[in-house]
Design an enzyme around this catalytic site. Structure first.
Site, short mmCIF file in Angstrom:
data_model
loop_
_atom_site.label_atom_id
_atom_site.label_comp_id
_atom_site.label_asym_id
_atom_site.label_seq_id
_atom_site.Cartn_x
_atom_site.Cartn_y
_atom_site.Cartn_z
CD GLN A 1 -23.73 8.34 46.76
OE1 GLN A 1 -22.80 9.13 46.91
NE2 GLN A 1 -23.55 7.13 46.26
CB CYS B 1 -25.42 -0.13 41.44
SG CYS B 1 -24.74 0.51 42.97
CB THR C 1 -28.01 -3.66 48.98
OG1 THR C 1 -27.44 -2.80 47.99
CG2 THR C 1 -29.02 -4.58 48.31
CG HIS D 1 -18.47 1.23 49.99
ND1 HIS D 1 -18.35 1.65 48.69
CD2 HIS D 1 -19.67 0.63 50.08
CE1 HIS D 1 -19.43 1.30 48.02
NE2 HIS D 1 -20.26 0.69 48.84
#
Length: 370
Positions: free
Chosen positions: A179, A316, A72, A198
């Site tokens: 991703q 999210c 982000t 992560h």
């Protein structure tokens, strides 16, 4: 009581043992500030640079890795940091309707600040409308943002072609590879890449922005300028080491992971043969199976199936109460959106786990549908 079967790899991935081992010394003993000039600080700084090199191995040549707190921040740094250096005459942003909220919401904020925003439509398979992209990307375009692998439906967008379009008119291409990093080859012609640890079996709390050499960025955080004068804040050698180890592992296991996930995909499709797949099947990362059954109450399904960790959409956006903007963009009816689930699997998932999970989900779904 045994732990639930974990099938939510798009939300986060299990920490790789190798990443934990790489982090532990810096958590226990290597507490020195990597920006200090004494010996212990230099040793910590060296570990950071090793990790930087490991992360770069999966990225295009000819650029720099800037560590951030996560994807982000990396996306915000790319969007808000690059625009001041592109030129006032370029006031258009182009992105895809199915982008992650980090891109969409940043673009909406920039729209309020005077930029023109174009959200490119997608077809029913989730792939971007390339005619619309060609029409939208023009001499007024500053930046195009495109997600390599969609977090909800796994569709792989034609990022290379979009980057060519951007470059033809002098614009930049930001690739959200959260991703896709470590799973899908990243096109060489992109200008900036955002990634997160992560999602590739690394620790939470760290990510990176890769920028092609020569691209200027304005800081969005001010302070010590520890990261190349662009990103301020003390780096964690432990988190950097964890990301580096996860990246090294992904590079070394790239083909093995791809083959394993392909086998799981075929197994999962057979187990859920009565469900409809959302999104393109051909151009897809196969560790993502987004499926639906008409008439299914997914909220009840998730409540009834406590033995499996899976998702009804993006983690999210969970709890927001809003329908998935990704599934809505596929022109699905509201009822079809609400009857969709996402199953994510990867390196540590077994076929037996998929079999057991499918039994629980299918049994509960049949009971709900009647």
């Amino acid at each position: 009581m045994s732990e639930p079967i974990y099938l939510d790899y798009q939300a986060t991935t299990p920490l790789a043992p190798e990443a934990y081992v790489a982090m532990e010394p810096w958590l226990r003993y290597g507490f020195a500030n990597p920006h200090s000039s004494h010996g212990a600080g230099r040793k910590a700084a060296a570990a950071v640079e090793v990790a930087r090199g490991q992360v770069a191995e999966l990225l295009p040549a000819g650029g720099e890795v800037i560590f951030t707190s996560g994807a982000t921040e990396a996306i915000n740094l790319a969007l808000r940091g690059a625009l001041p250096h592109i030129g006032e005459q370029r006031r258009k942003l182009v992105t895809i309707a199915t982008e992650h909220a980090a891109v969409r919401d940043s673009c909406f904020r920039l729209e309020k600040q005077g930029y023109e925003l174009v959200l490119l439509p997608v077809a029913s398979d989730g792939l971007v409308d390339m005619d619309a992209a060609q029409a939208a990307i023009d001499d007024e375009t500053a930046l195009v943002a495109a997600m390599l692998v969609n977090n909800e439906i796994g569709v792989i967008q034609p990022v290379r072609e979009l980057a060519d379009m951007a470059h033809d008119v002098g614009a930049l291409l930001l690739c959200d590879a959260v991703q896709g990093y470590g799973r899908v080859t990243i096109p060489e012609n992109v200008d900036m890449v955002a990634l997160s640890a992560h999602k590739i079996h690394g620790p939470k709390g760290i990510g990176a922005l890769w920028r092609r050499t020569g691209i200027e960025l304005e800081p969005i955080l001010y302070g010590g300028g520890q990261e190349q004068g662009i990103r301020s804040g003390t780096l964690s050698p432990a988190l950097c080491a964890g990301l580096g180890a996860a990246a090294k592992l992904a590079a070394g296991h790239f083909d093995e992971d791809r083959a394993h996930i392909a086998r799981l995909w075929e197994h999962a499709r057979a187990l859920f043969a009565d469900w409809t797949i959302n999104g393109c099947i051909e151009h897809r990362y196969k560790g993502n199976l987004n499926i639906r059954r008409d008439g299914l109450d997914v909220a009840r399904l998730m409540s009834d199936v406590r033995g499996v960790s899976f998702s009804a959409g993006s983690a999210c956006a969970s709890g927001s109460g809003r329908p998935s903007h990704v599934l809505s963009a596929l022109s699905l009816e509201p009822g079809q959106v609400k009857s969709s689930i996402r199953l994510g699997f990867g390196r540590y998932t077994t076929q037996q786990e998929l079999t057991d999970a499918a039994f629980m989900i299918n049994t509960a779904a049949e009971a709900i549908i009647g």
